[in-house]
Design a protein around this motif. Sequence first.
Motif, short mmCIF file in Angstrom:
data_model
loop_
_atom_site.label_atom_id
_atom_site.label_comp_id
_atom_site.label_asym_id
_atom_site.label_seq_id
_atom_site.Cartn_x
_atom_site.Cartn_y
_atom_site.Cartn_z
N PRO A 1 35.17 27.63 -16.68
CA PRO A 1 33.82 27.52 -16.13
C PRO A 1 33.78 26.62 -14.90
O PRO A 1 34.61 25.72 -14.76
CB PRO A 1 33.02 26.94 -17.29
N LEU A 2 32.81 26.88 -14.05
CA LEU A 2 32.66 26.07 -12.85
C LEU A 2 32.09 24.70 -13.20
O LEU A 2 31.27 24.58 -14.12
CB LEU A 2 31.71 26.76 -11.87
N PRO A 3 32.49 23.66 -12.48
CA PRO A 3 31.83 22.36 -12.65
C PRO A 3 30.33 22.51 -12.38
O PRO A 3 29.91 23.38 -11.61
CB PRO A 3 32.51 21.48 -11.60
N ALA A 4 29.53 21.66 -12.96
CA ALA A 4 28.08 21.80 -12.89
C ALA A 4 27.59 21.78 -11.44
O ALA A 4 26.71 22.56 -11.06
CB ALA A 4 27.42 20.68 -13.70
N ASN A 5 28.15 20.91 -10.61
CA ASN A 5 27.66 20.84 -9.23
C ASN A 5 28.06 22.07 -8.42
O ASN A 5 27.29 22.55 -7.58
CB ASN A 5 28.16 19.56 -8.56
N VAL A 6 29.25 22.61 -8.71
CA VAL A 6 29.68 23.82 -8.00
C VAL A 6 28.83 25.01 -8.44
O VAL A 6 28.45 25.86 -7.61
CB VAL A 6 31.18 24.09 -8.26
N LEU A 7 28.51 25.09 -9.72
CA LEU A 7 27.66 26.17 -10.21
C LEU A 7 26.28 26.10 -9.57
O LEU A 7 25.73 27.13 -9.14
CB LEU A 7 27.53 26.09 -11.74
N LEU A 8 25.73 24.90 -9.48
CA LEU A 8 24.43 24.74 -8.82
C LEU A 8 24.52 25.16 -7.35
O LEU A 8 23.64 25.86 -6.84
CB LEU A 8 23.96 23.28 -8.93
N GLY A 9 25.58 24.77 -6.68
CA GLY A 9 25.76 25.16 -5.29
C GLY A 9 25.88 26.66 -5.11
O GLY A 9 25.37 27.22 -4.14
N LYS A 10 26.55 27.31 -6.06
CA LYS A 10 26.67 28.77 -6.01
C LYS A 10 25.30 29.43 -6.16
O LYS A 10 25.00 30.43 -5.49
CB LYS A 10 27.62 29.25 -7.10
N GLN A 11 24.49 28.88 -7.04
CA GLN A 11 23.14 29.42 -7.23
C GLN A 11 22.31 29.27 -5.95
O GLN A 11 21.58 30.19 -5.55
CB GLN A 11 22.47 28.71 -8.41
N VAL A 12 22.42 28.13 -5.30
CA VAL A 12 21.71 27.92 -4.04
C VAL A 12 22.21 28.90 -2.98
O VAL A 12 21.42 29.48 -2.23
CB VAL A 12 21.89 26.46 -3.55
N PHE A 13 23.50 29.11 -2.94
CA PHE A 13 24.14 30.00 -1.95
C PHE A 13 23.62 31.43 -2.05
O PHE A 13 23.40 32.09 -1.02
CB PHE A 13 25.66 29.96 -2.20
#
Length: 324
Positions: A1-13
């Motif tokens: 799984p992606l780290p929480a901050n990377v997952l959030l960044g992907k959602q923003v992207f």
Amino acid sequence: PLPANVLLGKQVFFNAADTRMGHAGYWACASCHFGGLSDGRVWDFTDRGEGLRNTKTLLGVRGTGEGRVHWSGNMDEIQDFERDIRDSFGGLGFMTDSDFGAHKDAAGVYEPFAAPAAGASAELDALAAYFATFDKVPRSPFRNPDGSFTKDALRGREVFVKAGCGECHAPPEFTDSTMTGGLHDVGTLLPTSGFRLGGQLTGIDTPTLKGLWQSAPYLHDGRAATLLEIFTTYTKDQMGIVSNLTDVELNQMVRYLQELDDVPETVVPETIEPLPMEPMNPLGGGSPSSSSACAVPRAPAPSRAGAWAWLLGLVLAARLRRRR
């Protein structure tokens, strides 16, 4: 799984429905960089104080891992996209209004090289973390199936060095872009190239050469449809000394550029041809140059005429047996 901050960044992207990203509901980072790639389009960013700009791929760049952002090097943080989000996308923004205002100059213009934007928004920090995950350019389909460079590419690498291209595009990153380095005028600037942050555009930030096989068109304004056109039509000797290269050498260098990626090169050992066997002495003494006296003799291969004679002999022998 992606780290929480990377997952959030992907959602923003990817999230164009977020009104903080844009007012229209169909605009996000992924609109031009789906999967980190380029959309292959040229955009007019004159309203942003720039000019005609060819969409760059994000793959292998690692966010700001290879220096400043964009063809004009007009940002040093991914968080600075807050300016485009608000001023161009019409979004509400991810910073607070006070933080956004703190990054403006006396004329009310956002200044990307002033105070650091990192830390002003969790979402923008997460977006920067996601950008950093674009750390590899996939293997070029122009390489050999085993991952090694083709013969033309290996020759093209020598031409690349001969032309002096490595002065700005040295491996392994194939760019000299930094956070503080200058821009290069390689003879491609036109009136349509516009400005840099509303001021004079003196040159272009050196892009990496990795992944060129998937990022056409080329140059900052996309005017070159092919890599070969860069050298034969648009830059002449201002991007490497190419005027003394033959057509074959130019095409070999282009082949080398098409095979650059982030996959380690497979080195194939040179094939050693076996030495030819000398004919054996029928008496078993070996070849005249051999010191061995016990080599097993080889029966000479029968000729076509000899084979027919042997077959005819068998037929005649069979007939004689029948007569007896």
